[in-house]
Design a protein around this motif. Structure first.
Motif, PDB file in Angstrom:
ATOM      1  N   ARG A 118       1.253  -1.359  -0.412  1.00  0.00           N
ATOM      2  CA  ARG A 118      -0.376  -0.306  -0.380  1.00  0.00           C
ATOM      3  C   ARG A 118       0.876   1.434  -0.215  1.00  0.00           C
ATOM      4  NH1 ARG A 118      -4.924   1.340   4.420  1.00  0.00           N
ATOM      5  NH2 ARG A 118      -6.471   0.355   2.720  1.00  0.00           N
ATOM      6  N   LEU A 119       1.666   1.667   0.525  1.00  0.00           N
ATOM      7  CA  LEU A 119       2.711   2.285   1.382  1.00  0.00           C
ATOM      8  C   LEU A 119       3.502   2.592  -0.745  1.00  0.00           C
ATOM      9  CD1 LEU A 119       4.587   4.857   1.985  1.00  0.00           C
ATOM     10  CD2 LEU A 119       6.006   3.009   2.649  1.00  0.00           C
ATOM     11  N   GLN A 120       3.719   1.261  -1.377  1.00  0.00           N
ATOM     12  CA  GLN A 120       4.087   1.840  -3.171  1.00  0.00           C
ATOM     13  C   GLN A 120       3.580   2.560  -3.741  1.00  0.00           C
ATOM     14  OE1 GLN A 120       8.016   1.192  -3.284  1.00  0.00           O
ATOM     15  NE2 GLN A 120       7.609   1.368  -0.970  1.00  0.00           N
ATOM     16  N   ALA A 121       1.949   2.111  -3.760  1.00  0.00           N
ATOM     17  CA  ALA A 121       0.754   2.311  -3.952  1.00  0.00           C
ATOM     18  C   ALA A 121       0.636   4.328  -4.051  1.00  0.00           C
ATOM     19  CB  ALA A 121      -0.603   1.735  -3.948  1.00  0.00           C
ATOM     20  N   THR A 122       0.963   4.223  -2.670  1.00  0.00           N
ATOM     21  CA  THR A 122       0.753   5.685  -1.811  1.00  0.00           C
ATOM     22  C   THR A 122       1.871   6.728  -2.793  1.00  0.00           C
ATOM     23  OG1 THR A 122      -0.087   4.886  -0.469  1.00  0.00           O
ATOM     24  CG2 THR A 122       0.171   7.537  -0.146  1.00  0.00           C
ATOM     25  N   LEU A 123       2.783   6.002  -2.427  1.00  0.00           N
ATOM     26  CA  LEU A 123       4.424   6.107  -3.486  1.00  0.00           C
ATOM     27  C   LEU A 123       3.982   7.459  -4.936  1.00  0.00           C
ATOM     28  CD1 LEU A 123       7.053   5.345  -0.431  1.00  0.00           C
ATOM     29  CD2 LEU A 123       6.027   7.662  -0.792  1.00  0.00           C
ATOM     30  N   ASN A 124       3.445   6.213  -5.227  1.00  0.00           N
ATOM     31  CA  ASN A 124       2.970   6.253  -6.540  1.00  0.00           C
ATOM     32  C   ASN A 124       2.476   7.407  -7.152  1.00  0.00           C
ATOM     33  OD1 ASN A 124       4.906   4.750  -8.763  1.00  0.00           O
ATOM     34  ND2 ASN A 124       3.828   2.924  -7.408  1.00  0.00           N
ATOM     35  N   LEU A 125       1.010   7.790  -6.168  1.00  0.00           N
ATOM     36  CA  LEU A 125       0.206   8.712  -6.446  1.00  0.00           C
ATOM     37  C   LEU A 125       1.234   9.819  -5.993  1.00  0.00           C
ATOM     38  CD1 LEU A 125      -2.809   7.121  -4.584  1.00  0.00           C
ATOM     39  CD2 LEU A 125      -2.417   7.816  -7.068  1.00  0.00           C
ATOM     40  N   MET A 126       1.834  10.272  -5.317  1.00  0.00           N
ATOM     41  CA  MET A 126       2.155  10.992  -4.473  1.00  0.00           C
ATOM     42  C   MET A 126       3.515  11.968  -5.427  1.00  0.00           C
ATOM     43  SD  MET A 126       2.680  10.353  -0.931  1.00  0.00           S
ATOM     44  CE  MET A 126       3.802  11.557  -0.471  1.00  0.00           C
ATOM     45  N   LEU A 127       4.247  11.017  -5.818  1.00  0.00           N
ATOM     46  CA  LEU A 127       5.268  11.433  -6.846  1.00  0.00           C
ATOM     47  C   LEU A 127       5.379  11.613  -8.277  1.00  0.00           C
ATOM     48  CD1 LEU A 127       8.384   9.238  -4.805  1.00  0.00           C
ATOM     49  CD2 LEU A 127       7.782  11.912  -4.745  1.00  0.00           C
ATOM     50  N   ASN A 128       4.559  11.328  -8.987  1.00  0.00           N
ATOM     51  CA  ASN A 128       3.762  11.655  -9.937  1.00  0.00           C
ATOM     52  C   ASN A 128       2.508  12.368 -10.309  1.00  0.00           C
ATOM     53  OD1 ASN A 128       5.656   9.387 -11.975  1.00  0.00           O
ATOM     54  ND2 ASN A 128       4.802   8.024 -10.569  1.00  0.00           N
ATOM     55  N   LYS A 129       1.927  12.630  -8.809  1.00  0.00           N
ATOM     56  CA  LYS A 129       1.258  13.543  -9.175  1.00  0.00           C
ATOM     57  C   LYS A 129      -0.159  13.367  -9.877  1.00  0.00           C
ATOM     58  CE  LYS A 129       4.516  17.101  -9.428  1.00  0.00           C
ATOM     59  NZ  LYS A 129       5.243  18.960  -9.583  1.00  0.00           N
ATOM     60  N   LYS A 130      -0.483  11.645  -9.608  1.00  0.00           N
ATOM     61  CA  LYS A 130      -1.131  11.679 -10.353  1.00  0.00           C
ATOM     62  C   LYS A 130      -2.730  12.259  -8.880  1.00  0.00           C
ATOM     63  CE  LYS A 130       0.003   7.601 -12.206  1.00  0.00           C
ATOM     64  NZ  LYS A 130       0.303   6.135 -11.897  1.00  0.00           N
ATOM     65  N   SER A 131      -2.930  12.551  -7.789  1.00  0.00           N
ATOM     66  CA  SER A 131      -3.887  12.802  -7.020  1.00  0.00           C
ATOM     67  C   SER A 131      -3.081  14.400  -6.596  1.00  0.00           C
ATOM     68  CB  SER A 131      -3.631  12.281  -5.714  1.00  0.00           C
ATOM     69  OG  SER A 131      -4.511  10.730  -5.733  1.00  0.00           O
ATOM     70  N   GLU A 132      -3.962  15.504  -5.615  1.00  0.00           N
ATOM     71  CA  GLU A 132      -3.291  17.405  -5.705  1.00  0.00           C
ATOM     72  C   GLU A 132      -3.459  17.026  -4.563  1.00  0.00           C
ATOM     73  OE1 GLU A 132      -6.359  19.718  -7.489  1.00  0.00           O
ATOM     74  OE2 GLU A 132      -5.474  18.655  -9.381  1.00  0.00           O
ATOM     75  N   THR A 133      -3.954  16.107  -3.419  1.00  0.00           N
ATOM     76  CA  THR A 133      -3.610  16.306  -2.203  1.00  0.00           C
ATOM     77  C   THR A 133      -4.129  15.202  -1.221  1.00  0.00           C
ATOM     78  OG1 THR A 133      -6.454  16.423  -1.301  1.00  0.00           O
ATOM     79  CG2 THR A 133      -5.771  18.545  -2.428  1.00  0.00           C
ATOM     80  N   LEU A 134      -3.116  15.403   0.450  1.00  0.00           N
ATOM     81  CA  LEU A 134      -3.048  14.179   0.304  1.00  0.00           C
ATOM     82  C   LEU A 134      -4.350  14.094   1.240  1.00  0.00           C
ATOM     83  CD1 LEU A 134      -0.777  15.963   3.352  1.00  0.00           C
ATOM     84  CD2 LEU A 134      -0.375  14.027   1.326  1.00  0.00           C
ATOM     85  N   THR A 135      -5.145  14.237   1.063  1.00  0.00           N
ATOM     86  CA  THR A 135      -6.650  14.021   0.999  1.00  0.00           C
ATOM     87  C   THR A 135      -7.372  12.891  -0.079  1.00  0.00           C
ATOM     88  OG1 THR A 135      -7.457  15.719   2.959  1.00  0.00           O
ATOM     89  CG2 THR A 135      -9.390  14.573   1.488  1.00  0.00           C
ATOM     90  N   ASN A 136      -7.007  13.246  -0.845  1.00  0.00           N
ATOM     91  CA  ASN A 136      -7.305  13.206  -1.970  1.00  0.00           C
ATOM     92  C   ASN A 136      -6.069  11.664  -2.120  1.00  0.00           C
ATOM     93  OD1 ASN A 136      -9.022  14.280  -2.710  1.00  0.00           O
ATOM     94  ND2 ASN A 136      -7.919  15.770  -4.767  1.00  0.00           N
ATOM     95  N   ILE A 137      -5.654  11.697  -1.577  1.00  0.00           N
ATOM     96  CA  ILE A 137      -3.964  10.027  -1.466  1.00  0.00           C
ATOM     97  C   ILE A 137      -4.699   9.577  -0.875  1.00  0.00           C
ATOM     98  CG2 ILE A 137      -2.170   9.101  -1.349  1.00  0.00           C
ATOM     99  CD1 ILE A 137      -0.954  12.058  -2.573  1.00  0.00           C
ATOM    100  N   ALA A 138      -5.233   9.753   0.766  1.00  0.00           N
ATOM    101  CA  ALA A 138      -5.659   8.445   1.639  1.00  0.00           C
ATOM    102  C   ALA A 138      -7.175   8.177   0.838  1.00  0.00           C
ATOM    103  CB  ALA A 138      -6.041   9.900   3.128  1.00  0.00           C
ATOM    104  N   TYR A 139      -7.883   8.993   0.469  1.00  0.00           N
ATOM    105  CA  TYR A 139      -9.164   8.315  -0.415  1.00  0.00           C
ATOM    106  C   TYR A 139      -8.443   7.140  -1.529  1.00  0.00           C
ATOM    107  CZ  TYR A 139     -13.849   8.218  -2.752  1.00  0.00           C
ATOM    108  OH  TYR A 139     -14.589   7.334  -3.199  1.00  0.00           O
ATOM    109  N   GLU A 140      -7.557   7.350  -2.344  1.00  0.00           N
ATOM    110  CA  GLU A 140      -7.571   7.064  -3.131  1.00  0.00           C
ATOM    111  C   GLU A 140      -6.492   5.837  -2.471  1.00  0.00           C
ATOM    112  OE1 GLU A 140      -5.897   8.406  -6.989  1.00  0.00           O
ATOM    113  OE2 GLU A 140      -7.197  10.298  -6.648  1.00  0.00           O
ATOM    114  N   SER A 141      -6.433   5.233  -1.675  1.00  0.00           N
ATOM    115  CA  SER A 141      -5.717   4.634  -1.105  1.00  0.00           C
ATOM    116  C   SER A 141      -6.130   3.398  -0.081  1.00  0.00           C
ATOM    117  CB  SER A 141      -4.208   4.871  -0.365  1.00  0.00           C
ATOM    118  OG  SER A 141      -2.960   5.380  -1.164  1.00  0.00           O
ATOM    119  N   GLU A 142      -7.211   3.925   0.183  1.00  0.00           N
ATOM    120  CA  GLU A 142      -8.222   3.240   1.071  1.00  0.00           C
ATOM    121  C   GLU A 142      -7.950   3.147   1.960  1.00  0.00           C
ATOM    122  OE1 GLU A 142      -9.987  -0.350  -0.490  1.00  0.00           O
ATOM    123  OE2 GLU A 142      -9.570   0.152  -2.999  1.00  0.00           O
TER     124      GLU A 142
END
Length: 271
Positions: free
Chosen positions: A211-235
């Motif tokens: 899950r951490l790896q998937a989250t880092l992908n979202l963060m570093l490739n800017k697929k989500s704009e906010t930490l709230t969105n990242i938390a939601y997408e990573s369930e």
């Protein structure tokens, strides 16, 4: 930094995620780099200068030139003492147990010389072939041949481990282990025992790393704009849950991670 990835032989694709190379010229201004758990075991060959792995703020050990890095339960810092020239094999969670007889819980949070895991002559011959190879393609051919030969020894992964890992990878580590086992206590004990030997860490720990790896992908490739969105997408349950889990693994908050000079190497692996 020059980071490249390569595909393994087609018969190894279910076990080896990829091969990778990293070249970094020496710079006295280089900072320590934090490495975060990714749920994979890696075999690495260092053709450059030594690399420090810090055990505390100031204490360190030197990585063996040919080694296996076991599953990680926590982040750690490294710092090359000079030029970096590395070739590595990144195994899927179920991959490495097919090539060695050592229980993988013995490797957790450690760097083990390949001579401790393979027969002495076998380890020496492999390391010398890799050192003497003329280029990356020759090294790929050497590793392909070595792993295919080892695979014929028929080390196997239990079906319950395979199916659990497959589900965790498919769902980016978000599937609760309880949901997989359906509260079957005997099955839980069985899978914990098999995971300890064949993966090295528990299903829950592996799920968190994936899950951490998937989250880092979202963060570093800017697929989500906010930490709230990242938390939601990573369930994650909520943003606080996300920040807590992230800090437990990485040692800092998600906000602190971004643009951190100590995270340049980790960030490179996701771009």
């Amino acid at each position: 930094m020059n980071y490249q990835t390569y595909k393994p032989h087609v018969d190894l694709e279910s076990l080896v995620k990829f091969y990778w190379t990293l070249e970094v010229p020496f710079d006295p201004k280089n900072k320590k780099q934090k490495i975060v758990p990714d749920g994979c075991i890696e075999m690495t060959f260092n053709f450059g200068d030594k690399i420090k792995r810090y055990t505390s703020e100031n204490d360190f050990i030197l990585h063996p030139d040919a080694m296996v890095m076991g599953q990680r339960t926590k982040s750690y810092y490294i710092l090359p003492v000079g030029h970096v020239d590395t070739f590595a094999i990144c195994f899927y969670p179920i991959g490495f147990a097919n090539f060695v007889k050592t229980p993988l819980d013995k490797l957790v949070d450690k760097e083990i010389p390949i001579s401790d895991l393979l027969e002495q002559t076998e380890a020496y011959d492999l390391e010398q072939q890799m050192v003497q190879a003329s280029d990356t393609q020759e090294r790929i051919d050497i590793i392909d041949a070595f792993l295919l030969k080892k695979l014929n020894e028929k080390n196997t992964i239990s079906s319950i481990v395979k199916s659990t890992v497959a589900t965790l990878l498919k769902t980016n580590g978000t599937t609760p282990i309880k949901a997989l086992l359906k509260d079957d206590i005997s099955k839980r004990r069985q899978i914990e025992r098999h995971f300890k030997k064949q993966i090295g860490i528990s299903p829950k720990q592996l799920g968190k790393a994936i899950r951490l790896q998937a989250t880092l992908n979202l963060m570093l490739n800017k697929k989500s704009e906010t930490l709230t969105n990242i938390a939601y997408e990573s369930e994650y349950f909520d943003q606080n849950h996300f920040i807590k889990d992230f800090k437990n693994f990485v040692g800092i908050t998600p906000k602190e991670f971004l643009d951190n000079e100590h995270m340049a190497l980790s960030a490179l692996f996701y771009k």
